[in-house]
Motif scaffolding. Structure first.
Motif, PDB file in Angstrom:
ATOM      1  N   ARG A  64     -11.371 -10.078   1.987  1.00  0.00           N
ATOM      2  CA  ARG A  64     -11.006 -10.171   3.392  1.00  0.00           C
ATOM      3  C   ARG A  64     -12.253 -10.529   4.206  1.00  0.00           C
ATOM      4  O   ARG A  64     -12.180 -11.119   5.264  1.00  0.00           O
ATOM      5  N   PHE A  88       1.383  -7.170   7.751  1.00  0.00           N
ATOM      6  CA  PHE A  88       0.962  -5.923   7.103  1.00  0.00           C
ATOM      7  C   PHE A  88       1.426  -4.683   7.883  1.00  0.00           C
ATOM      8  O   PHE A  88       1.991  -3.751   7.323  1.00  0.00           O
ATOM      9  N   ARG A  93       1.242 -14.092  -0.794  1.00  0.00           N
ATOM     10  CA  ARG A  93       1.386 -12.677  -1.178  1.00  0.00           C
ATOM     11  C   ARG A  93       2.130 -11.895  -0.102  1.00  0.00           C
ATOM     12  O   ARG A  93       1.777 -11.936   1.069  1.00  0.00           O
ATOM     13  N   ASP A 144      -2.678  -0.777  -4.712  1.00  0.00           N
ATOM     14  CA  ASP A 144      -3.671  -0.573  -3.659  1.00  0.00           C
ATOM     15  C   ASP A 144      -4.551   0.641  -4.016  1.00  0.00           C
ATOM     16  O   ASP A 144      -4.385   1.244  -5.088  1.00  0.00           O
ATOM     17  N   ILE A 145      -5.424   1.016  -3.093  1.00  0.00           N
ATOM     18  CA  ILE A 145      -6.457   2.011  -3.428  1.00  0.00           C
ATOM     19  C   ILE A 145      -5.923   3.378  -3.876  1.00  0.00           C
ATOM     20  O   ILE A 145      -6.668   4.149  -4.469  1.00  0.00           O
ATOM     21  N   ASP A 163     -12.299  -0.859  -2.447  1.00  0.00           N
ATOM     22  CA  ASP A 163     -13.085  -1.069  -1.231  1.00  0.00           C
ATOM     23  C   ASP A 163     -14.571  -1.134  -1.596  1.00  0.00           C
ATOM     24  O   ASP A 163     -14.980  -0.577  -2.616  1.00  0.00           O
ATOM     25  N   HIS A 191       2.751  -8.329   1.503  1.00  0.00           N
ATOM     26  CA  HIS A 191       1.979  -7.081   1.513  1.00  0.00           C
ATOM     27  C   HIS A 191       2.420  -6.235   2.702  1.00  0.00           C
ATOM     28  O   HIS A 191       2.813  -6.766   3.734  1.00  0.00           O
ATOM     29  N   TRP A 222      -7.992 -13.711   2.399  1.00  0.00           N
ATOM     30  CA  TRP A 222      -6.789 -13.566   3.232  1.00  0.00           C
ATOM     31  C   TRP A 222      -7.178 -13.107   4.631  1.00  0.00           C
ATOM     32  O   TRP A 222      -8.295 -12.639   4.838  1.00  0.00           O
ATOM     33  N   TRP A 249       0.863  -1.166   0.000  1.00  0.00           N
ATOM     34  CA  TRP A 249       0.000   0.000   0.000  1.00  0.00           C
ATOM     35  C   TRP A 249       0.899   1.214   0.000  1.00  0.00           C
ATOM     36  O   TRP A 249       1.325   1.654   1.038  1.00  0.00           O
ATOM     37  N   ASP A 307      -5.368  -7.566   8.152  1.00  0.00           N
ATOM     38  CA  ASP A 307      -4.228  -6.733   8.557  1.00  0.00           C
ATOM     39  C   ASP A 307      -3.504  -7.298   9.773  1.00  0.00           C
ATOM     40  O   ASP A 307      -3.703  -6.849  10.904  1.00  0.00           O
ATOM     41  N   ILE A 311      -6.766  -3.105  -6.027  1.00  0.00           N
ATOM     42  CA  ILE A 311      -7.603  -3.229  -4.819  1.00  0.00           C
ATOM     43  C   ILE A 311      -8.659  -2.126  -4.833  1.00  0.00           C
ATOM     44  O   ILE A 311      -8.349  -0.971  -5.119  1.00  0.00           O
TER      45      ILE A 311
HETATM   46  C1  NOJ Z   1      -7.028  -2.594   4.383  1.00  0.00           C
HETATM   47  C2  NOJ Z   1      -6.555  -3.861   3.731  1.00  0.00           C
HETATM   48  O1  NOJ Z   1      -6.680  -4.941   4.605  1.00  0.00           O
HETATM   49  C3  NOJ Z   1      -5.137  -3.695   3.302  1.00  0.00           C
HETATM   50  O2  NOJ Z   1      -4.674  -4.890   2.738  1.00  0.00           O
HETATM   51  C4  NOJ Z   1      -5.035  -2.540   2.330  1.00  0.00           C
HETATM   52  O3  NOJ Z   1      -3.697  -2.338   2.002  1.00  0.00           O
HETATM   53  C5  NOJ Z   1      -5.623  -1.274   2.958  1.00  0.00           C
HETATM   54  N1  NOJ Z   1      -6.945  -1.500   3.463  1.00  0.00           N
HETATM   55  C6  NOJ Z   1      -5.691  -0.136   1.941  1.00  0.00           C
HETATM   56  O4  NOJ Z   1      -6.500  -0.511   0.879  1.00  0.00           O
END
Ligand code: NOJ
Length: 772
Positions: free
Chosen positions: A489, A538, A561, A346-347, A385, A563, A502, A318, A505, A383
């Motif tokens: 998740r 994480f 993975r 990631d986002i 949300d 992360h 998975w 991320w 966090d 990724i």
């Molecule tokens: C929470 C997720 O569990 C994580 O994997 C991700 O990096 C962050 N949100 C940001 O999207």
């Protein structure tokens, strides 16, 4: 009343103010499954019944009434293996198999069913209201229609509606399942009042050894004893608590000479309680663990067959900042000669968290970037949300708004939460939960979904539907050609049909590496084979040794993975010095060499519901010493893996089960001494892995840059002989990405047999593909 093969057993009266009729249905489903369903005979409004989780409405079989006397009904299953004794007062059901009581329901009288009522205001006449005792009662009643959670008020539009029931598992003192908790493999007694909770939540920095639910839940509990495995599948998607109490009961001894003596027999009481819905419970009678896995899959589906690339190594962070960053990381893998298949964005790749768009400054030519990766035979995964930014200029938002797609709040307005899209303005330094402004950082229970169902009814299904929609969307995008890969998740029973899961966090500490094993085993036992934990942890920064150990563990787990969080330091595998890079490279290469075996295991998970990663007891059901083992596991039936989870470990104690088994060091082809607990010296170079005698494992002779680079690399077979000098194994192969294996039967499925010094490769007719 006996109708349509279902016993309708009417006439249970509950204690709540008036007598309310409940309808009980007990039925048998082919394959040693019984179903008990309890609903109000005529509720004020329909109660929520979980849709979409069962792959089809199970067909019931006729239960025969073998005995009927007042208040007691004895029923026999079709094959007469099982007998059910149903008593009316108190209502109880006992299931026996060949004279042995396996399971009983409501033995502790904890069945409850809060029936729906008119709102308190409608229930009292004016005269009654005037009377002070009834005004007090009205206040109390009102209290049940709303609840405070911190500063949040939860208004229950339809009043309280919880349900619950107790089950006794006779002769069992080992119970497993009901993910997801950061807990031991073996479920613990909850007599301290700390029940297991099934309520999908994002708890940032969650602790280990906690029974609070995180991210996902599967309401399936398994119980095991040497001759039998049974399961309870409680199909309810509202907040659920599970209490467990294992005890010893004293029974008269079996032998005539000892009739006076008593023997202690274990018994586990399990109490399920859910906030709403109905009681709909499936009793999976096994009798073996593999039977039980099939029974659960018969109801909820099997693991989707993953595209081969998704079993390779994934590199995530991320965030990977921009196109240059992506290219540099990709090049880094080549430079350091480390295989990988997928890089993730990631986002932050989006235009201000408008998911499904690109940040145009950082990603000026995303198509070209993907083309670059494609040429290198690698993939990009992004990724998103499960929320949509409120912005009238954002097409996705305005379209969904116009069409009325959004969840509503209790006042009928579109439900608005606070999360990433609103963060730059509001929460400059916050931590990242799911609905930042919400009780327990999730959606309010009184929010209203499609068809007027309150969020409390469907809470645990939210992620399930998100993954389902994404997987189905991806299949459609490829005109039905490509197998999708979707990781989630948040999950529920049946999520296996849509992809991978998975554990969320986790933190870069040794304890989280250690707990990831029982957590993944628990998820695997409840149908979801394709699971993994963030390699390295994480949150935070792993010390190099921990990172190395995590790679070595992850290489032998289904989803693999690396992360890391935004605040964590960069963590690409080559940043920790030459020696560590070399060891991580070796671990990832081992994974790639192992892929033919792993892919074959996934095929078995897909067609026969066999978990890829299994607790030892599943393979050695009679060996009591395996029942609580959670620091090692079986990958398929052939490999025993013992990750190193202690800092500076010089040796580990490995249990090699089964006195009649032979075990071999997987890398050195060396036969181990007799089975039992062995002290195995370890160095940082690798973790102990053993092959079980009697098995054949297909491997590649070398790793390539990614799975697609490996098509032409040849195969090799590791044949490990048992005491009879025999071995069997198999290999499944297909194009690795399409549905042709299903529609055109384009696949290769070989069985290998080593017998009398001859290795044979054949197609076994019994092994024909069977996918429902
Ligand atoms: C929470 C997720 O569990 C994580 O994997 C991700 O990096 C962050 N949100 C940001 O999207």
């Amino acid at each position: 009343l006996y109708k349509d093969g279902i016993i309708y057993f009417l006439g249970i009266y509950l204690f709540v103010c008036s007598q309310i009729l409940l309808q009980v249905e007990i039925s048998e489903i082919q394959g040693n499954i019984f179903r008990l369903k309890i609903d109000e005979a005529s509720p004020l409004r329909a109660r929520y019944k979980v849709p979409d989780v069962l792959i089809k409405e199970p067909t019931t079989q006729r239960l025969f009434v073998s005995q009927k006397e007042s208040g007691i009904l004895a029923l026999s299953s079709v094959n007469e293996d099982y007998k059910l004794k149903v008593t009316a007062n108190p209502f109880q059901v006992v299931i026996q198999s060949k004279g042995e009581t396996v399971l009983s329901m409501n033995s502790n009288g904890l069945l409850y069913f809060e029936h729906l009522q008119p709102p308190p205001g409608d229930r009292y006449t004016e005269n009654e209201e005037a009377a002070s005792d009834s005004s007090k009662r009205k206040q109390e009643d009102l209290g049940l229609w709303q609840e405070k959670f911190g500063t949040f008020l939860d208004i229950k539009a339809h009043g309280p509606s919880s349900v619950g029931m107790d089950f006794s598992l006779h002769g069992f003192d080992h119970v497993y399942g009901i993910p997801q908790h950061t807990e031991t493999l073996l479920l613990k007694n909850t007599s301290d009042g700390d029940a297991y909770r099934l309520y999908n939540l994002d708890i940032f920095g969650h602790k280990i050894h906690d029974k609070i639910g995180i991210y996902g839940s599967v309401p399936l509990l398994l119980a095991h004893k040497p001759n039998r495995t049974s399961g309870i599948f409680w199909l309810n998607s509202s907040e659920t608590l599970v209490d467990i109490n294992t005890k010893a009961v004293h029974m008269p001894s079996g032998s005539a000479a000892e009739t006076a003596k008593q023997r202690a027999v274990p018994l586990t009481d399990v109490r399920w309680m859910s906030e709403s819905g109905i009681i709909d419970v499936f009793l999976l009678m096994g009798p073996t663990a593999f039977d039980l896995f099939k029974q659960f899959a018969q109801l909820t589906g099997t693991q989707a067959l993953p595209p081969l690339f998704s079993l390779g190594y994934h590199q995530c962070r991320w965030n990977y900042e921009d196109e240059q960053d992506v290219k540099a990381v990709d090049a880094g893998f080549d430079e350091h000669d480390i295989p990988y298949d997928v890089i993730w964005l990631d986002i932050e790749h989006t235009d201000d968290k408008r998911y499904f768009t690109w940040d145009k400054k950082k990603f000026q030519n995303p198509r070209k970037m993907q083309e670059h990766l494609r040429k290198k035979k690698r993939k990009l995964v992004v990724i998103v949300d499960p929320h949509i930014k409120v912005d009238p200029m954002y097409t996705l938002y305005s379209e969904a708004k116009d069409k009325g797609y959004f969840v509503k709040d209790r006042n009928g307005q579109d439900f608005e939460g606070i999360c990433w899209p609103a963060i730059p303005l509001l929460y400059p330094n916050c931590t990242p939960p799911s609905v930042f402004k919400g009780a327990e950082l999730t959606m309010q229970k009184d929010a209203v979904h499609y068809n007027n169902w309150e969020h409390r009814e469907v809470h645990n299904l939210y992620g399930f539907y998100q993954q389902m929609a994404t997987a189905e969307g991806l299949i459609r995008r490829s005109s039905g050609k490509e197998r999708p890969f979707v990781l989630t998740r948040s999950f529920f029973a049946g999520s296996q049909k849509y992809g991978a899961v998975w554990t969320g966090d986790n933190t870069a500490e040794w304890g989280y590496l250690k707990i990831s094993i029982p957590m993944l085993l628990t998820i695997s036992m409840t149908g979801i084979s394709f699971c993994g934990a963030d390699v390295g942890g994480f949150i935070g920064d792993p010390e190099p040794e921990l990172l190395v150990r995590w790679y070595q563990a992850g290489a032998y787990q289904p989803f693999f993975r690396g992360h890391s969080n935004m605040e964590s330091k960069r963590r690409e595998p080559w940043l920790f010095g030459k020696r560590n890079t070399q060891i991580i490279r070796e671990a990832i290469r081992e994974r790639y060499v192992l892929l033919p075996y792993l892919y074959t295991l996934f095929y078995r998970a897909h067609t026969a519901a066999e978990p890829v990663m299994r607790p030892l007891w599943v393979e050695f059901p009679e060996k009591i010493e395996t029942f609580d083992v959670e620091n090692e596991y079986m990958l398929g039936n052939a490999l025993l893996v013992h990750p190193v989870t202690e800092k500076e470990a010089k040796a580990v104690s490995v249990l090699l089960p089964g006195s009649e088994e032979i075990w071999y060091d997987f890398r050195k082809f060396k036969r181990m001494e007799d089975p039992g607990i062995l002290k195995i010296p370890v160095t940082l170079e690798n973790i102990p892995v053993f092959q079980r005698g009697g098995t054949v494992i297909p491997l590649k002779t070398a790793a390539g840059k990614s799975t697609e680079w490996m098509i032409d690399i040849s195969y090799e077979l590791h044949v490990a002989l048992d005491t009879e000098a025999c071995a069997i194994g198999e290999l499944y192969l297909d194009d690795g990405h399409s549905f042709q294996y299903l529609h055109k039967k384009q696949f290769l499925y070989r069985k290998f047999t080593f017998h009398k010094n001859i290795l044979t490769s054949s197609v076994d007719a019994d092994w024909e593909i069977c996918i429902s």
